[in-house]
Every structure is written in structure tokens, then in C-alpha cells.
Design a protein around this motif. Structure first.
Motif, PDB file in Angstrom:
ATOM      1  N   GLY A 137       0.765  -1.232   0.000  1.00 22.05           N
ATOM      2  CA  GLY A 137       0.000   0.000   0.000  1.00 22.05           C
ATOM      3  C   GLY A 137       0.795   1.282   0.000  1.00 22.05           C
ATOM      4  N   ARG A 138       2.112   1.201  -0.030  1.00 18.88           N
ATOM      5  CA  ARG A 138       2.901   2.425  -0.044  1.00 18.88           C
ATOM      6  C   ARG A 138       2.925   3.015  -1.444  1.00 18.88           C
ATOM      7  N   ARG A 139       2.880   4.333  -1.508  1.00 17.82           N
ATOM      8  CA  ARG A 139       2.906   5.007  -2.792  1.00 17.82           C
ATOM      9  C   ARG A 139       4.351   5.227  -3.248  1.00 17.82           C
ATOM     10  N   GLY A 140       4.502   5.454  -4.538  1.00 13.34           N
ATOM     11  CA  GLY A 140       5.823   5.734  -5.083  1.00 13.34           C
ATOM     12  C   GLY A 140       6.497   4.484  -5.644  1.00 13.34           C
ATOM     13  N   TRP A 141       7.307   4.690  -6.657  1.00 18.03           N
ATOM     14  CA  TRP A 141       8.055   3.612  -7.294  1.00 18.03           C
ATOM     15  C   TRP A 141       9.131   3.123  -6.330  1.00 18.03           C
ATOM     16  N   PRO A 142       9.164   1.829  -6.012  1.00 14.07           N
ATOM     17  CA  PRO A 142      10.107   1.324  -5.000  1.00 14.07           C
ATOM     18  C   PRO A 142      11.560   1.410  -5.451  1.00 14.07           C
ATOM     19  N   GLU A 143      12.445   1.538  -4.491  1.00 13.17           N
ATOM     20  CA  GLU A 143      13.877   1.607  -4.775  1.00 13.17           C
ATOM     21  C   GLU A 143      14.426   0.227  -5.107  1.00 13.17           C
ATOM     22  N   GLY A 144      15.509   0.215  -5.874  1.00 13.13           N
ATOM     23  CA  GLY A 144      16.207  -1.038  -6.146  1.00 13.13           C
ATOM     24  C   GLY A 144      15.797  -1.737  -7.421  1.00 13.13           C
ATOM     25  N   VAL A 145      14.839  -1.187  -8.171  1.00 13.62           N
ATOM     26  CA  VAL A 145      14.385  -1.850  -9.391  1.00 13.62           C
ATOM     27  C   VAL A 145      15.506  -1.922 -10.428  1.00 13.62           C
ATOM     28  N   GLU A 146      16.402  -0.925 -10.413  1.00 11.36           N
ATOM     29  CA  GLU A 146      17.501  -0.921 -11.373  1.00 11.36           C
ATOM     30  C   GLU A 146      18.449  -2.100 -11.174  1.00 11.36           C
ATOM     31  N   GLU A 147      18.373  -2.766 -10.034  1.00 10.23           N
ATOM     32  CA  GLU A 147      19.223  -3.919  -9.758  1.00 10.23           C
ATOM     33  C   GLU A 147      18.583  -5.229 -10.222  1.00 10.23           C
ATOM     34  N   GLY A 148      17.430  -5.153 -10.853  1.00  8.28           N
ATOM     35  CA  GLY A 148      16.727  -6.358 -11.270  1.00  8.28           C
ATOM     36  C   GLY A 148      15.657  -6.736 -10.262  1.00  8.28           C
TER      37      GLY A 148
END
Length: 214
Positions: A137-148
Motif C-alpha cells: 500500500g505504499r505510494r511511489g516507485w520502490p527503490e532497487g528496481v535498477e538492480e533487477g
């Protein structure tokens, strides 16, 4: 038919029990904070009015704000149902590592942020666009996606995406359900039965995709 496979350099898969527990705690913490804010907005004016005898209209404004916070908190409770949906998927499908996830678009809804992503697979083309919703339920694009990211599921039906560093979990469904219908129809009986057990056979409902059966 395996829709994608781990690369030779895939990191160690995260523990699904830890992922689910982390997201349940995050959801519970988010709801608890909102309930506390609601209680303060409602109780504060009552306490002030009794202590001072003031019946000013201004004391009503926090009460109104408290009602709206409570309503939006109820929307967030629906995310608990989505966490259960993710748990079903993780019981049926293993996590497979994808080195690249592309965010195409995002939109705000009263239920939470909905992202349009493409989960790319080395050596394959034509990966479907997916809608991704943070399960906690948290808003915003999560961190770490650039790592796969780790993905469990069958993309023409849907699935779950997990980020290894933060344990953020997102529920996935095809962005265009009708466009991917042929791939689902071509799936063999085993794949369709597996998707049925994971509750991935139903159409995605745009802004309300967090509701049961969406």
C-alpha cells in the motif's frame, strides 16, 4: 511452457516467507499510523471543547479531516486482500530473476499508485506490458528496481514481482487483458490449472485492481 528462466548469474532467491511477513508488517504499520491520526483528529476537538467550553466552527474542521482519513484508511485495508493474493501466487510459482524491469507509466488512484512496467527476459522478445501495484500500500516507485527483480507467475495471467534488496512486493496483471487473451488460450491444461489455483484467471479492473477478483 516456461515463460522465462533465470540467468546464469542470478543471485540467490529471497525467502518468500520473509517477503510476505515484511509486507504484512508494512501494511499493518501504515494502517496503524492512519488510525492514530484519525483518533487524534476526532478526539482532539472534543477534548478542547470540553476543557474550554469553546464550540467554534473551527473545531469541526479536524473532525471532517478525521472522517476523510478514516475513509482512505479503509481503502488501504483493501491492500491486505492483495497481500493474500500475492501469497497464493508465491505458493504456486517459484521466483525467477529478471535483470531488467522498465517502468513505462504510472497513475495515481485512491487505492494507491498503479505502474505500467515491462519485465524483460534475456533472449526473448514481446514481453507483455504489466500493471504493477505495491502490495503493502505504499505510494511511489520502490527503490532497487535498477538492480533487477524476482518474478513469480505466468505473465499472460499475472504474477508477483519482488525487489531483492528492499523486499518490496508488487502484484502484476497484464495491462491489456484482451490483447494477451490468445496467449492464455494457447496455454496447456497444466498452466491454466496452476493459474486458477493462484487466482490469476480473472480480468484486471483498472483503478480498482486491488479489489478481490480484480
Amino acid at each position: 511452457m516456461t515463460y522465462d528462466s533465470p540467468t546464469p548469474t542470478s543471485p540467490k532467491a529471497p525467502d518468500t516467507a520473509q517477503i510476505l511477513n515484511a509486507n504484512r508488517r508494512a501494511l499493518a504499520g501504515l494502517i496503524a499510523i492512519r488510525v492514530l491520526v484519525t483518533a487524534l483528529l476526532v478526539a482532539g476537538p472534543v477534548v478542547v471543547s470540553r476543557a474550554t467550553g469553546d464550540t467554534s466552527f473551527l473545531l469541526v474542521l479536524p473532525l471532517v479531516a478525521g472522517v476523510f482519513v478514516f475513509i482512505f484508511t479503509m481503502y488501504r485495508v483493501l491492500y491486505g486482500l492483495r497481500v493474500l493474493q500475492c501469497a497464493r501466487v508465491l505458493r504456486e510459482y517459484p521466483l525467477e530473476f529478471h535483470p531488467r524491469v522498465l517502468k513505462k507509466h504510472e497513475r495515481w488512484t485512491r487505492y494507491g499508485d498503479v505502474f505500467e512496467v515491462r519485465v524483460t527476459t534475456r533472449g526473448q522478445h514481446g514481453a507483455p506490458l504489466m500493471l504493477a501495484v505495491p502490495a503493502a500500500g505504499r505510494r511511489g516507485w520502490p527503490e532497487g528496481v535498477e538492480e533487477g527483480a524476482w518474478v513469480a507467475g505466468d505473465l499472460p495471467f499475472g504474477g508477483v514481482m519482488v525487489l531483492p534488496r528492499t523486499h518490496a512486493m508488487l502484484f502484476l496483471k497484464p495491462a491489456d487483458w484482451d490483447k494477451t487473451a490468445r496467449k492464455r488460450e494457447e496455454a496447456d491444461a497444466e498452466r491454466r490449472a496452476r493459474a486458477q489455483r493462484a487466482r490469476l484467471m480473472d480480468r484486471t479492473k483498472r483503478a480498482v485492481m486491488m479489489r478481490p477478483g480484480a
